[in-house]
Design a protein around this motif. Structure first.
Motif, PDB file in Angstrom:
ATOM      1  N   TYR A   1       1.073  -1.337  -0.300  1.00 48.01           N
ATOM      2  CA  TYR A   1       0.000  -0.186   0.174  1.00 48.01           C
ATOM      3  C   TYR A   1       0.674   1.206  -0.416  1.00 48.01           C
ATOM      4  CZ  TYR A   1      -3.476  -2.608   0.883  1.00 48.01           C
ATOM      5  OH  TYR A   1      -4.861  -4.199   0.384  1.00 48.01           O
ATOM      6  N   LYS A   2       2.035   0.830   0.940  1.00 42.03           N
ATOM      7  CA  LYS A   2       2.963   2.275   0.708  1.00 42.03           C
ATOM      8  C   LYS A   2       3.023   2.621  -0.876  1.00 42.03           C
ATOM      9  CE  LYS A   2       4.396   1.840   5.469  1.00 42.03           C
ATOM     10  NZ  LYS A   2       6.330   2.061   6.127  1.00 42.03           N
ATOM     11  N   ALA A   3       3.874   1.546  -1.526  1.00 37.39           N
ATOM     12  CA  ALA A   3       3.726   1.361  -3.267  1.00 37.39           C
ATOM     13  C   ALA A   3       3.032   2.261  -3.863  1.00 37.39           C
ATOM     14  CB  ALA A   3       4.732   0.030  -3.322  1.00 37.39           C
ATOM     15  N   MET A   4       1.973   2.173  -3.117  1.00 38.53           N
ATOM     16  CA  MET A   4       0.338   2.724  -3.999  1.00 38.53           C
ATOM     17  C   MET A   4       0.642   1.616  -5.585  1.00 38.53           C
ATOM     18  SD  MET A   4      -0.030   5.315  -2.395  1.00 38.53           S
ATOM     19  CE  MET A   4       0.330   5.722  -0.970  1.00 38.53           C
ATOM     20  N   ALA A   5       0.512   0.283  -4.775  1.00 36.63           N
ATOM     21  CA  ALA A   5       0.459  -0.251  -6.251  1.00 36.63           C
ATOM     22  C   ALA A   5      -0.861  -0.805  -6.169  1.00 36.63           C
ATOM     23  CB  ALA A   5       1.107  -1.800  -5.767  1.00 36.63           C
ATOM     24  N   PRO A   6      -1.624  -0.575  -7.976  1.00 35.74           N
ATOM     25  CA  PRO A   6      -2.850  -0.801  -7.759  1.00 35.74           C
ATOM     26  C   PRO A   6      -3.704  -2.682  -8.140  1.00 35.74           C
ATOM     27  CG  PRO A   6      -1.771  -0.569 -10.227  1.00 35.74           C
ATOM     28  CD  PRO A   6      -0.272  -0.499  -8.668  1.00 35.74           C
ATOM     29  N   LEU A   7      -4.803  -2.502  -8.029  1.00 36.45           N
ATOM     30  CA  LEU A   7      -5.605  -3.600  -8.192  1.00 36.45           C
ATOM     31  C   LEU A   7      -6.252  -3.576  -9.042  1.00 36.45           C
ATOM     32  CD1 LEU A   7      -5.966  -2.452  -4.158  1.00 36.45           C
ATOM     33  CD2 LEU A   7      -5.476  -5.549  -4.591  1.00 36.45           C
ATOM     34  N   LEU A   8      -6.849  -4.349  -9.591  1.00 39.19           N
ATOM     35  CA  LEU A   8      -7.972  -5.036 -10.766  1.00 39.19           C
ATOM     36  C   LEU A   8      -8.794  -5.857 -10.700  1.00 39.19           C
ATOM     37  CD1 LEU A   8      -8.114  -4.643 -14.148  1.00 39.19           C
ATOM     38  CD2 LEU A   8      -6.762  -7.033 -14.462  1.00 39.19           C
ATOM     39  N   THR A   9     -10.068  -4.921 -10.273  1.00 39.18           N
ATOM     40  CA  THR A   9     -11.331  -6.942 -10.135  1.00 39.18           C
ATOM     41  C   THR A   9     -12.386  -6.954 -11.973  1.00 39.18           C
ATOM     42  OG1 THR A   9     -12.807  -6.809  -8.572  1.00 39.18           O
ATOM     43  CG2 THR A   9     -12.728  -4.482  -9.468  1.00 39.18           C
ATOM     44  N   HIS A  10     -13.230  -7.653 -11.260  1.00 40.13           N
ATOM     45  CA  HIS A  10     -14.588  -7.612 -12.466  1.00 40.13           C
ATOM     46  C   HIS A  10     -15.530  -8.211 -11.979  1.00 40.13           C
ATOM     47  CE1 HIS A  10     -12.606 -11.857 -13.226  1.00 40.13           C
ATOM     48  NE2 HIS A  10     -13.475 -11.982 -13.245  1.00 40.13           N
ATOM     49  N   VAL A  11     -16.841  -8.054 -12.300  1.00 37.03           N
ATOM     50  CA  VAL A  11     -18.012  -8.666 -12.267  1.00 37.03           C
ATOM     51  C   VAL A  11     -18.479  -8.747 -13.285  1.00 37.03           C
ATOM     52  CG1 VAL A  11     -19.196  -6.566 -11.599  1.00 37.03           C
ATOM     53  CG2 VAL A  11     -19.412  -8.418 -10.564  1.00 37.03           C
ATOM     54  N   ASP A  12     -19.426  -9.720 -13.255  1.00 36.53           N
ATOM     55  CA  ASP A  12     -20.058 -10.121 -14.626  1.00 36.53           C
ATOM     56  C   ASP A  12     -21.983  -8.669 -14.896  1.00 36.53           C
ATOM     57  OD1 ASP A  12     -18.792 -11.834 -15.875  1.00 36.53           O
ATOM     58  OD2 ASP A  12     -20.056 -13.473 -16.496  1.00 36.53           O
ATOM     59  N   VAL A  13     -22.486  -8.231 -15.961  1.00 34.75           N
ATOM     60  CA  VAL A  13     -23.224  -7.863 -15.746  1.00 34.75           C
ATOM     61  C   VAL A  13     -24.591  -8.879 -15.803  1.00 34.75           C
ATOM     62  CG1 VAL A  13     -24.713  -6.093 -17.021  1.00 34.75           C
ATOM     63  CG2 VAL A  13     -21.945  -6.324 -17.120  1.00 34.75           C
ATOM     64  N   LEU A  14     -25.415  -8.144 -14.477  1.00 29.72           N
ATOM     65  CA  LEU A  14     -26.488  -8.867 -14.274  1.00 29.72           C
ATOM     66  C   LEU A  14     -27.699  -7.905 -15.125  1.00 29.72           C
ATOM     67  CD1 LEU A  14     -26.890  -8.751 -10.744  1.00 29.72           C
ATOM     68  CD2 LEU A  14     -26.137 -11.143 -11.788  1.00 29.72           C
ATOM     69  N   PRO A  15     -29.123  -9.076 -15.524  1.00 31.02           N
ATOM     70  CA  PRO A  15     -29.453  -8.772 -16.683  1.00 31.02           C
ATOM     71  C   PRO A  15     -30.043  -7.569 -16.071  1.00 31.02           C
ATOM     72  CG  PRO A  15     -29.499 -11.430 -15.938  1.00 31.02           C
ATOM     73  CD  PRO A  15     -28.058 -10.842 -15.092  1.00 31.02           C
ATOM     74  N   GLU A  16     -30.953  -7.700 -15.305  1.00 29.97           N
ATOM     75  CA  GLU A  16     -31.573  -6.221 -14.238  1.00 29.97           C
ATOM     76  C   GLU A  16     -30.737  -5.514 -14.199  1.00 29.97           C
ATOM     77  OE1 GLU A  16     -30.412  -9.351 -10.682  1.00 29.97           O
ATOM     78  OE2 GLU A  16     -30.805  -9.493 -12.812  1.00 29.97           O
ATOM     79  N   TRP A  17     -29.360  -5.753 -14.691  1.00 28.78           N
ATOM     80  CA  TRP A  17     -29.159  -3.883 -14.397  1.00 28.78           C
ATOM     81  C   TRP A  17     -29.369  -3.332 -15.841  1.00 28.78           C
ATOM     82  CZ3 TRP A  17     -23.021  -5.279 -12.496  1.00 28.78           C
ATOM     83  CH2 TRP A  17     -23.261  -5.522 -11.386  1.00 28.78           C
ATOM     84  N   VAL A  18     -29.147  -4.254 -16.819  1.00 30.35           N
ATOM     85  CA  VAL A  18     -29.593  -3.718 -18.135  1.00 30.35           C
ATOM     86  C   VAL A  18     -30.324  -3.901 -18.907  1.00 30.35           C
ATOM     87  CG1 VAL A  18     -27.054  -3.599 -18.332  1.00 30.35           C
ATOM     88  CG2 VAL A  18     -27.612  -5.275 -18.715  1.00 30.35           C
ATOM     89  N   SER A  19     -31.303  -4.380 -18.215  1.00 29.68           N
ATOM     90  CA  SER A  19     -32.710  -4.871 -18.580  1.00 29.68           C
ATOM     91  C   SER A  19     -33.753  -3.112 -18.752  1.00 29.68           C
ATOM     92  CB  SER A  19     -33.762  -5.722 -18.897  1.00 29.68           C
ATOM     93  OG  SER A  19     -33.682  -6.020 -17.350  1.00 29.68           O
ATOM     94  N   ARG A  20     -34.775  -2.972 -19.572  1.00 32.17           N
ATOM     95  CA  ARG A  20     -35.631  -2.239 -19.319  1.00 32.17           C
ATOM     96  C   ARG A  20     -37.134  -2.433 -18.789  1.00 32.17           C
ATOM     97  NH1 ARG A  20     -32.573   0.325 -23.391  1.00 32.17           N
ATOM     98  NH2 ARG A  20     -30.771   1.264 -23.028  1.00 32.17           N
TER      99      ARG A  20
END
Length: 388
Positions: free
Chosen positions: A369-388
């Motif tokens: 954390y002192k090195a200010m090193a970044p982290l990568l993450t991900h998540v799948d999109v849920l259908p209800e997020w992108v449906s109308r």
């Protein structure tokens, strides 16, 4: 490979994040807020997000790149170092393998064309400017658009001021840079376009709270995410990048996208620090906006038909020391880049130097954390997020 490294057993599905041991769908009840002007629905509980460290080819964490954007490009994801990154990471596009979170040793340097060097903004661009967002041109994968921020050390004079001084916001204009790949390790800044905000938008003179997100939506619509305006509210603007956009000498005048922004009246700061676009047709889709200070994703319907969904996330950092738990809850992740690979949303953080060491609840992890090193993450999109 991705699933194993990110702690997910088997393949992702829309229904279940199996490595975390619960169904994501069970988290969402989406009660509508009493304030109908908020145009937002909130989930009941945060999603746990397992995040892994970005490393170099030697297996060491990447120190202080201040990764401030993310864009999917030719099978990799590209980030960029902002103005506070260590010197070697400035003015560089930073390729990362999404499967392993390994950053390439061969970055892509940004250099100025002769025309740009002779223009009004060469001094600022040579300084090591604060580059905060990157968009890939949907019609030419050799071309990127990059947004600048935080140029309060620079002022325009004489003819340059007469041409570009009327920004409607900061004294020195926000800039959009067109960078074209000329080799595997070099991209040429061929054009610079100053941005003007109509005064009625009351964006304000806040050079460190400017444009932090860029992404193309349908057609040639470029969305610009603003951290906050004079009222402290995050905003989304847009501009049409047509075939003559870069050749016109005047400033790029942006328009308010009039999206259904969530109204959060708790006295806190809720800035937008990254954008990603999820198309649902050739005419519209959903804009994913990262609220950095809140560990939230706002899902905005560009068709303005569906209320905004606010997704709360709880980030867990991978331990790199046997003396610590395998995953530790983070105090502050600070999302600064987002991009889609198919139905999966990838995120990267720009370590917030004032707060990042608060994440080291296990002392053995303090050096990372002192090195200010970044982290990568991900998540799948849920259908209800992108449906109308």
């Amino acid at each position: 490979m991705i699933n194993r490294l990110f702690g997910v057993e088997g393949s992702f599905s829309f229904m279940r994040f199996s490595g975390l041991g619960f169904s994501l769908l069970s988290l969402f009840t989406f009660p509508v807020l009493a304030d109908e002007t908020s145009a937002a629905v909130f989930q009941d509980a945060p999603i746990e997000m397992k995040s892994i460290w970005v490393k170099n080819s030697e297996g060491k964490v990447v120190e202080d790149p201040q990764t401030s954007a993310l864009v999917y490009w030719r099978g990799r994801i590209l980030s960029i170092g902002d103005g506070s990154a260590r010197h070697a990471m400035r003015l560089q596009l930073l390729p990362i393998d999404p499967a392993t979170a390994q950053m390439s040793d061969e970055t892509i340097s940004l250099v100025q064309s002769k025309e740009v060097k002779n223009g009004c903004f060469s001094g600022y661009l040579s300084y090591g400017p604060d580059l905060e967002a990157v968009a890939a041109d949907p019609d030419n994968d050799k071309v990127f658009i990059i947004a600048t921020e935080d140029a309060y050390r620079f002022t325009l004079k004489d003819e340059c001021f007469r041409k570009y001084g009327n920004t409607g916001s900061t004294v020195h204009p926000t800039l959009l840079l067109r960078a074209e790949l000329v080799s595997d390790t070099k991209a040429m800044i061929t054009h610079v376009k100053a941005v003007r905000f109509p005064k009625e938008y009351k964006v304000g003179n806040s050079p460190n709270d400017g444009i932090e997100g860029l992404v193309f939506g349908a057609g040639r619509t470029l969305y610009l995410g603003l951290e906050k305006d004079t009222k402290g509210k995050a905003r989304v603007f847009e501009v049409n990048v047509d075939k003559d956009f870069w050749n016109r000498d005047e400033m790029a005048v942006v328009a308010d996208s009039k999206l259904l922004m969530p109204e959060i009246n708790d006295g806190g700061n809720h800035p937008i620090n990254a954008l990603a676009y999820y198309p649902t047709s050739d005419k519209d889709g959903f804009l994913f906006a990262a609220a950095r200070n809140d560990n939230q994703i706002w899902i905005l319907d560009t068709a303005r038909k569906k209320p905004t969904t606010v997704v709360k996330m709880e980030f867990l950092a991978q331990s790199l020391d046997d003396a610590c738990p395998s995953w530790e809850k983070m105090n502050n992740y600070s999302i600064e880049g987002m991009t889609f690979i198919d139905n999966t949303l990838y995120m990267i953080n720009d370590p917030w130097k004032v707060n990042y060491q608060k994440n080291a609840t296990c002392k053995a992890m303090e050096p990372y954390y002192k090195a200010m090193a970044p982290l990568l993450t991900h998540v799948d999109v849920l259908p209800e997020w992108v449906s109308r």
